[in-house]
Enzyme design. Sequence first.
Site, short mmCIF file in Angstrom:
data_model
loop_
_atom_site.label_atom_id
_atom_site.label_comp_id
_atom_site.label_asym_id
_atom_site.label_seq_id
_atom_site.Cartn_x
_atom_site.Cartn_y
_atom_site.Cartn_z
N HIS A 155 20.27 39.54 -29.01
CA HIS A 155 19.13 40.23 -29.64
C HIS A 155 17.80 39.67 -29.12
O HIS A 155 16.79 39.70 -29.82
CB HIS A 155 19.16 40.10 -31.17
N SER A 276 -3.66 42.17 -9.59
CA SER A 276 -4.30 43.24 -10.34
C SER A 276 -5.65 43.53 -9.70
O SER A 276 -6.28 42.63 -9.13
CB SER A 276 -4.50 42.78 -11.79
N LYS A 282 -3.84 37.59 -12.48
CA LYS A 282 -2.54 38.23 -12.60
C LYS A 282 -1.64 38.08 -11.37
O LYS A 282 -2.11 38.12 -10.25
CB LYS A 282 -2.73 39.73 -12.86
N GLU A 289 9.81 46.12 -11.74
CA GLU A 289 9.50 47.28 -12.59
C GLU A 289 9.82 48.58 -11.85
O GLU A 289 10.30 49.54 -12.45
CB GLU A 289 8.03 47.23 -13.01
#
Length: 464
Positions: A155, A276, A282, A289
């Site tokens: 979980h 970024s 970043k 992704e």
Amino acid sequence: MKMWSGRFTKELDSTINDFNSSLSFDHVMYHEDIQGSIAHATMLGKCGIIPQEDTDKIIEGLKGILSDLDSGALQFDFTAEDIHMFVEQVLTERIGDAGKRLHTARSRNDQVALDTKMYLKKQTDLIYDEVHKLLDVIIAKAKENLYSVMPGYTHLQVAQPVTFAHHLMAYAQMFARDLDRLNDCYDRMNYSPLGSCALAGTSYPTDREFVAQQLGFAGVTQNSMDGVSDRDYCVELAAAISLIMTHLSRLSEEVVLWCSSEFKFIELDDAFATGSSIMPQKKNPDITELIRGKTGRVNGDLVTLLTMLKGLPLAYNKDMQEDKEAIFDSIETVKVCLGACTPMLDTMTVKPENMRAAAAKGFINATDCADYLTKKGVPFREAYKLTGQLVRLCIESGLTLETLPLEKYREFSDIFEEDLFTAIDLQTCVDQRKVIGGPAPVAVTAQIAEMEQRIIKLDENHKH
Ligand code: ARG
């Protein structure tokens, strides 16, 4: 003029011609189409169905077309209906009447099934090699991290301690099954449909087995109607690819988490992360992704194939032309994703100290505390309850099971002794789980050895 123009009085409408044409995507199979035609022409000559001189001319002509397409000296004419028509058209222009004999005892229906199977066999091999490379990297990383204790989750809540090697080897299991599945797909698609002709075979004395053998098939398909209408091999390969992508996607999701500042279990190499346009700090795991995102489209390809087939009566229907874009897209997508994932994992930096620190939080050794009592005769349910009360006490007093003093433990049960602290030490927790498949370094080492043997066997099957 179309080759089939005999019974028509008009040229095909040009919009419809474009709509009907598959050359824009099936041209990638030109090698297979020409190899298939060479084998077919050889068989026609050998069986005396066409004169040997014509076979010789056809083969020479086809070889010329192949090398001209390879070199770029010959360009595709995208007004042609498909790769099969295009090659035959050019052949006839180049060698005249002999070219017109090539299509004897053949139909585009068995030809397209042949070409597609040959192309998919080759692609299955390429995907196998890419999955294999990924598996090699995963195993190498696992070997380096046998002692890197990290939290195992259920979980997404800290559950029990494992090691990074153990976690990685779970993915090795998935990718090894993928290799096995690819071998299975290959073996089942390895039967030549050529000779099924339009749907009902032929009355010419052809030799289907000879053609199959020349083209490297294990045998021939056994029903001519099935031979031209079966697309199971596209569906099976698409399904195998969907599973590979699913495994890549789950791993990608973990990489996204692991390189977040909250986890910091790994750091991606600068060559495999992106920045970024606005936030200077970043470092984003875009590759993972994209892999996660592309999994959706590969699943879409699988559904496209299944839906295309579901209501089709036997035998060939033009709907089947829709098989190629879907399966080709799956193939190209999985190859590019594997090609990105493997070096990304290979170059990442693992941070075992952060993994261990994360494992030290969250009462990850609570089960081991309960097991300590159980091993000293307390029934498990009772030990479980008692440990739960100890956890609550720790939470209330800002302590962990490791820092709670022995006197406090003994207030709950006098079974607790000094050896408790060894029993709940993270390293002990991991080391004691020596069961087959467990995280103990000795168990993971055995798992890796078994996996290496399994891969040798998979590679033997892969040699076809
Ligand atoms: N381009 C077609 C396909 O990809 C080839 C077979 C066409 N056969 C036919 N009778 N129209 O499926």
